[in-house]
Design an enzyme around this catalytic site. Structure first.
Site, PDB file in Angstrom:
ATOM      1  N   THR A  71       0.837  -1.206   0.000  1.00 34.57           N
ATOM      2  CA  THR A  71       0.000   0.000   0.000  1.00 34.57           C
ATOM      3  C   THR A  71       0.869   1.252   0.000  1.00 34.57           C
ATOM      4  OG1 THR A  71      -1.761  -1.189   1.136  1.00 34.57           O
ATOM      5  CG2 THR A  71      -1.806   1.219   1.306  1.00 34.57           C
ATOM      6  N   ASN A 150      -4.899  -9.657  -8.337  1.00 38.28           N
ATOM      7  CA  ASN A 150      -5.000 -10.462  -7.122  1.00 38.28           C
ATOM      8  C   ASN A 150      -6.210 -11.387  -7.109  1.00 38.28           C
ATOM      9  OD1 ASN A 150      -5.756  -7.584  -6.982  1.00 38.28           O
ATOM     10  ND2 ASN A 150      -6.784  -8.147  -5.087  1.00 38.28           N
ATOM     11  N   SER A 198       5.307  -6.596  -1.886  1.00 37.89           N
ATOM     12  CA  SER A 198       4.909  -6.755  -0.491  1.00 37.89           C
ATOM     13  C   SER A 198       5.385  -8.118  -0.003  1.00 37.89           C
ATOM     14  CB  SER A 198       3.382  -6.664  -0.381  1.00 37.89           C
ATOM     15  OG  SER A 198       2.997  -6.861   0.955  1.00 37.89           O
ATOM     16  N   ALA A 199       6.176  -8.113   1.081  1.00 35.58           N
ATOM     17  CA  ALA A 199       6.835  -9.358   1.512  1.00 35.58           C
ATOM     18  C   ALA A 199       5.853 -10.445   1.943  1.00 35.58           C
ATOM     19  CB  ALA A 199       7.813  -9.051   2.649  1.00 35.58           C
ATOM     20  N   THR A 236      12.940   5.220  10.851  1.00 28.48           N
ATOM     21  CA  THR A 236      13.853   4.116  11.172  1.00 28.48           C
ATOM     22  C   THR A 236      13.343   2.833  10.534  1.00 28.48           C
ATOM     23  OG1 THR A 236      14.419   5.202  13.224  1.00 28.48           O
ATOM     24  CG2 THR A 236      14.936   2.852  13.081  1.00 28.48           C
ATOM     25  N   CYS A 323     -17.410  -6.107   0.837  1.00 28.79           N
ATOM     26  CA  CYS A 323     -18.473  -5.517   1.640  1.00 28.79           C
ATOM     27  C   CYS A 323     -18.579  -4.050   1.293  1.00 28.79           C
ATOM     28  CB  CYS A 323     -18.130  -5.640   3.118  1.00 28.79           C
ATOM     29  SG  CYS A 323     -18.978  -7.009   3.861  1.00 28.79           S
TER      30      CYS A 323
HETATM   31  N1  PLP Z   1      -1.558  -4.625  -4.363  1.00 29.19           N
HETATM   32  C1  PLP Z   1      -2.083  -5.844  -4.559  1.00 29.19           C
HETATM   33  C2  PLP Z   1      -2.305  -6.348  -5.954  1.00 29.19           C
HETATM   34  C3  PLP Z   1      -2.428  -6.641  -3.461  1.00 29.19           C
HETATM   35  O1  PLP Z   1      -2.952  -7.853  -3.666  1.00 29.19           O
HETATM   36  C4  PLP Z   1      -2.208  -6.127  -2.148  1.00 29.19           C
HETATM   37  C5  PLP Z   1      -2.604  -6.915  -0.951  1.00 29.19           C
HETATM   38  O2  PLP Z   1      -3.673  -7.438  -0.864  1.00 29.19           O
HETATM   39  C6  PLP Z   1      -1.651  -4.842  -2.009  1.00 29.19           C
HETATM   40  C7  PLP Z   1      -1.349  -4.125  -3.140  1.00 29.19           C
HETATM   41  C8  PLP Z   1      -1.417  -4.237  -0.654  1.00 29.19           C
HETATM   42  O3  PLP Z   1      -0.254  -4.758  -0.045  1.00 29.19           O
HETATM   43  P1  PLP Z   1      -0.043  -4.602   1.524  1.00 29.19           P
HETATM   44  O4  PLP Z   1      -0.979  -5.545   2.188  1.00 29.19           O
HETATM   45  O5  PLP Z   1       1.393  -4.994   1.756  1.00 29.19           O
HETATM   46  O6  PLP Z   1      -0.271  -3.175   1.870  1.00 29.19           O
END
Ligand code: PLP
Length: 392
Positions: A71, A150, A198-199, A236, A323
């Site tokens: 995000t 996703n 995103s790890a 940090t 939702c």
């Molecule tokens: N972008 C996509 C395509 C995602 O699937 C997600 C997580 O669901 C994110 C961004 C957000 O990542 P994070 O949960 O690390 O903020």
């Protein structure tokens, strides 16, 4: 538990957890401090940066900026591109981007006068290329298009899309949160300028991510304060998390070799379900989607009902719903694909990982027909001929 919700999050790899622990207890230094524990921490930070560099195929380790997750990486990319090009006030995205991109764009449009082009997708989740080309102009600061979706796993041809963006002088960002660890990225060989990771989507810890910033790309930091990350992300560093992300990146890179096995398991799941259950549609671009993702739309049944029944049997999946104002509606991705309303409510996403086994897939194929038969109720039976003669 059979965990088939790896696009939501993954189990943190035990090796990543083991590597993280000393950074809470003995190696707790601040990487910016000029003493022994500090330089130990700085060395670990460098090592993790190189691991993430390798996972995305970046040319240099300093092209990786650690963030608090996908995000923040997405927000940084969008805000930065607008800030460094004040003469350009438009942004191009697709209608199926993650909410971290779409909500940011809604706010920019509403409160900051930015024009947002939201490019539609077809019934398989593929970008409308004509509409994309038409939206591009020298007013566009940034194009942000995800590497892979996703919900459906559909892959966008980001390299070609980035070249088109460069044709009008716009920067190109890709949200590769779902692609990292599932597809080889080799970003240095593409025209992508900015890329989010995103790890926790590739067996690293939650709350850690990265933004790839190609060398030479104009950039403005989102967070201001200390000079961490070469002045590109103040605050940090979350060192234990970053160390975990680095180890997870090493493991994910090695695990890419397992992609064919994961794709074969996903295909077995789909073949098994389609052979045993009627009224099922596979969503997404079947010719180009993530190897681990299967979004199935079940006719005339609610995805939440299937999810609840699977959950009762210890099987974790997610639905294609969201939702909104207290009501459960088909998600923005399902709506964007304009699939028929009788199936739009029955979307279930199965997302596998390298930890998924054949036995787990076999179990899902075994239990799903009974669940569907139960939820759909008895099939309508044709009226016997004698009664039909009396009818009406
Ligand atoms: N972008 C996509 C395509 C995602 O699937 C997600 C997580 O669901 C994110 C961004 C957000 O990542 P994070 O949960 O690390 O903020």
């Amino acid at each position: 538990m059979i965990y088939l919700d790896n696009n939501a999050t993954t189990r943190t790899a035990p090796l990543a957890v083991t590597a993280m622990l000393p950074f809470f207890t003995t190696h707790y230094g601040n990487p910016s401090s000029a003493h022994g524990v500090g330089s130990e921490a700085a060395a670990a930070l460098r090592q993790a940066r190189r691991s993430v560099q390798a996972l995305v195929g970046a040319a240099q380790d300093h092209e990786i900026v650690f963030t608090s997750g996908g995000t923040e990486a997405n927000a940084t990319a969008i805000r930065s591109a607008l800030a460094v090009q004040p003469g350009r006030t438009e942004v191009v995205v697709s209608t199926v981007e993650h909410p971290s991109v779409l909500s940011m764009c809604d706010a920019l449009e509403r409160f900051e006068g930015i024009k947002v082009h939201r490019i539609a997708v077809d019934g398989e989740g593929r970008l409308d290329l004509d509409a994309y080309r038409a939206a591009l102009s020298e007013r566009v600061a940034l194009v942000s298009l995800m590497w892979a979706n996703n919900e459906t796993g559909t892959v966008f041809p980001v390299d070609g899309l980035a070249e088109l963006a460069h044709g009008v002088g716009a920067l190109f960002h890709s949200d590769a949160v779902q692609a990292a660890g599932k597809l080889p990225l080799r970003v240095s060989e593409t025209s992508v300028d900015l890329l989010s990771l995103s790890a926790h989507k590739f067996h690293g810890p939650k709350g850690v991510g990265a933004l790839y910033v190609r060398k030479g790309t104009p950039f403005r930091s989102l967070l201001r304060g200390g000079k961490q990350e070469r002045g590109r992300r103040a605050g940090t560093e979350n060192l234990p998390g970053i160390v975990g992300a680095g180890v997870a990146a090493d493991l994910a890179l090695a695990a890419l070799a397992q992609t064919p096995r994961i794709a074969a398991l996903r295909d077995r799941l789909e073949t098994g379900v389609l052979a045993r259950i009627g009224g099922v549609t596979r969503l997404g671009d079947l010719g180009d989607r993530l190897p681990n993702t299967s979004a199935l739309a079940f006719d005339l049944v609610q995805g939440e009902a299937i999810q609840a029944r699977l959950n009762a049997l210890g099987i974790a999946v997610s639905t294609g719903s969201a939702c909104s104002s207290g009501a459960v509606e088909p998600s923005h991705v399902v709506r964007a694909m304009k699939i028929h309303f009788t199936v739009a409510h029955g979307v279930v996403r199965f997302s596998l990982s390298a930890e998924t086994t054949e036995a787990e897939i076999a179990r899902v194929i075994e239990v799903l027909p009974g669940i569907l038969a139960d939820l759909r109720g008895p099939a309508p039976v044709a009226a016997p001929a004698r009664e039909a003669a009396h009818a009406g």
